[in-house]
Design an enzyme around this catalytic site. Sequence first.
Site, PDB file in Angstrom:
ATOM      1  N   HIS A   1      -2.370   7.101  -0.942  1.00 13.41           N
ATOM      2  CA  HIS A   1      -1.912   8.463  -1.227  1.00 13.41           C
ATOM      3  C   HIS A   1      -0.936   8.560  -2.392  1.00 13.41           C
ATOM      4  O   HIS A   1      -0.853   9.611  -3.028  1.00 13.41           O
ATOM      5  CB  HIS A   1      -1.262   9.071   0.015  1.00 13.41           C
ATOM      6  CG  HIS A   1      -2.227   9.337   1.114  1.00 13.41           C
ATOM      7  ND1 HIS A   1      -1.892  10.096   2.210  1.00 13.41           N
ATOM      8  CD2 HIS A   1      -3.519   8.938   1.307  1.00 13.41           C
ATOM      9  CE1 HIS A   1      -2.943  10.161   3.032  1.00 13.41           C
ATOM     10  NE2 HIS A   1      -3.930   9.468   2.494  1.00 13.41           N
TER      11      HIS A   1
ATOM     12  N   ARG B   1      -6.977  14.940  -4.331  1.00 15.54           N
ATOM     13  CA  ARG B   1      -5.787  15.775  -4.191  1.00 15.54           C
ATOM     14  C   ARG B   1      -4.498  14.972  -4.365  1.00 15.54           C
ATOM     15  O   ARG B   1      -3.458  15.500  -4.747  1.00 15.54           O
ATOM     16  CB  ARG B   1      -5.782  16.493  -2.836  1.00 15.54           C
ATOM     17  CG  ARG B   1      -5.551  15.593  -1.639  1.00 15.54           C
ATOM     18  CD  ARG B   1      -5.694  16.343  -0.318  1.00 15.54           C
ATOM     19  NE  ARG B   1      -5.249  15.580   0.811  1.00 15.54           N
ATOM     20  CZ  ARG B   1      -5.951  14.635   1.426  1.00 15.54           C
ATOM     21  NH1 ARG B   1      -7.155  14.320   0.997  1.00 15.54           N
ATOM     22  NH2 ARG B   1      -5.454  13.995   2.468  1.00 15.54           N
TER      23      ARG B   1
ATOM     24  N   CYS C   1      13.983  -7.703  -0.471  1.00 15.95           N
ATOM     25  CA  CYS C   1      15.413  -7.947  -0.320  1.00 15.95           C
ATOM     26  C   CYS C   1      15.736  -7.675   1.142  1.00 15.95           C
ATOM     27  O   CYS C   1      14.837  -7.383   1.937  1.00 15.95           O
ATOM     28  CB  CYS C   1      16.267  -7.138  -1.293  1.00 15.95           C
ATOM     29  SG  CYS C   1      16.393  -5.365  -1.006  1.00 15.95           S
ATOM     30  N   GLY C   2      16.980  -7.775   1.516  1.00 15.54           N
ATOM     31  CA  GLY C   2      17.335  -7.633   2.919  1.00 15.54           C
ATOM     32  C   GLY C   2      16.874  -6.332   3.531  1.00 15.54           C
ATOM     33  O   GLY C   2      16.138  -6.313   4.516  1.00 15.54           O
TER      34      GLY C   2
ATOM     35  N   ARG D   1      14.852  -8.489   6.182  1.00  8.66           N
ATOM     36  CA  ARG D   1      15.694  -8.708   7.364  1.00  8.66           C
ATOM     37  C   ARG D   1      15.265  -7.857   8.559  1.00  8.66           C
ATOM     38  O   ARG D   1      15.828  -7.982   9.642  1.00  8.66           O
ATOM     39  CB  ARG D   1      17.156  -8.430   7.037  1.00  8.66           C
ATOM     40  CG  ARG D   1      17.747  -9.492   6.133  1.00  8.66           C
ATOM     41  CD  ARG D   1      19.244  -9.330   5.979  1.00  8.66           C
ATOM     42  NE  ARG D   1      19.794 -10.454   5.238  1.00  8.66           N
ATOM     43  CZ  ARG D   1      20.758 -10.358   4.343  1.00  8.66           C
ATOM     44  NH1 ARG D   1      21.295  -9.179   4.066  1.00  8.66           N
ATOM     45  NH2 ARG D   1      21.200 -11.433   3.721  1.00  8.66           N
TER      46      ARG D   1
END
Length: 142
Positions: free
Chosen positions: A98, A132, A65-66, A109
């Site tokens: 991670h 971890r 999205c923008g 955008r």
Amino acid sequence: MKIAIGADHAGFELKEKIKGLLTEKKIEFEDFGTFSTDSVDYPDFAHPTAKAVLKGDAELGILLCGSGNGVAMTANKYAGIRAAMAWTPELAELGRQHNNANILVLPARFISDEEGLKITEAFLQADFEGGRHQRRVDKISC
């Protein structure tokens, strides 16, 4: 691998370029829309994309999205979805490595098409490292 992909009007053009990349790499995808630059509501595309990943119909998802914020907030409402916004390839890699991100969020955008393609490739090539990081990911769910 199958990818679920969705975008609002601001992410439409980059979504189409990403679909081209996926096609080149022979990666199957399902496009949940939108299908033009006409103004739409981002949750209408974030919900089905997230649900496809959650149900296992797609291994990973990509949302645009923008700003990236709206689709990220929507997708992350689902327990089991870990949507990570990335504006560099390194952030996309780390989201997978991670945080075991299963949806990449792109702020259309604020990045170029070239950057968007590089970020997408980095996300798709990275794998969760476990170890971890698994303990930390386990603590995400409420």
